[in-house]
Write a protein that holds these residues in place. Sequence first.
Motif, PDB file in Angstrom:
ATOM      1  N   LYS A  76      30.185  73.678  64.941  1.00  0.00           N
ATOM      2  CA  LYS A  76      30.128  73.884  63.493  1.00  0.00           C
ATOM      3  C   LYS A  76      31.505  73.690  62.891  1.00  0.00           C
ATOM      4  N   ALA A  77      31.501  73.214  61.667  1.00  0.00           N
ATOM      5  CA  ALA A  77      32.755  73.087  60.926  1.00  0.00           C
ATOM      6  C   ALA A  77      33.214  74.483  60.498  1.00  0.00           C
ATOM      7  N   ASP A  78      34.473  74.589  60.131  1.00  0.00           N
ATOM      8  CA  ASP A  78      35.043  75.886  59.746  1.00  0.00           C
ATOM      9  C   ASP A  78      34.395  76.476  58.505  1.00  0.00           C
TER      10      ASP A  78
END
Length: 144
Positions: A76-78
Motif C-alpha cells: 500500500k502507498a503511504d
Amino acid sequence: MLMRTDPFRELDRLAQQLTGVTGTWSRPSAMPMDAYREGEEYVIALDLPGVAKDAIDIDVERNMLTVKAERRPLAKADDVQMELSERPLGVFSRQLVLADTLDAERIIADYDAGVLTLRIPIAERAKPRKIAIGGSANRPQIGS
C-alpha cells in the motif's frame, strides 16, 4: 486412500474466525479442500484465493504430503488508510497421509484461479490384474 491427520482442525478454524487471529508459520490456518477419485488418479483441490504461485510450497516425505502457502498483505502507498479488512492473511497449511496405493513420485500440481489442484496417480501395484494359470507342463518337477 487419504487420511485426515488433525481431528481438531475444525475447532481451530472456528477459533480463528471468532478471534480474528490469522495463521503463522508455527501455527498455520487450515485451507479448504476437496478430494476425490477420477479414473486412475486421486485429485485434491485446495482453495488458495489471493495467494501468489511462488508463495506455495508442496512437499512429500515418505507418505506425508504437505502444502503450505502464505497470503501476504498488498503493498500500500503511504496515503492509503484501511477501512475494512476481512480477507484472511498469513500462513495456510494442510497435511495429508497418502496411502501406499498412491504413486507419490508422479504427483502433478497445477494452480489456476486461486485453486491448487494435485493429481496423484494410483500405483500400478494397487491396480487389479489378472493372474494367468499355468499348466502342469510348465511346472518344474520336484526331486528330478
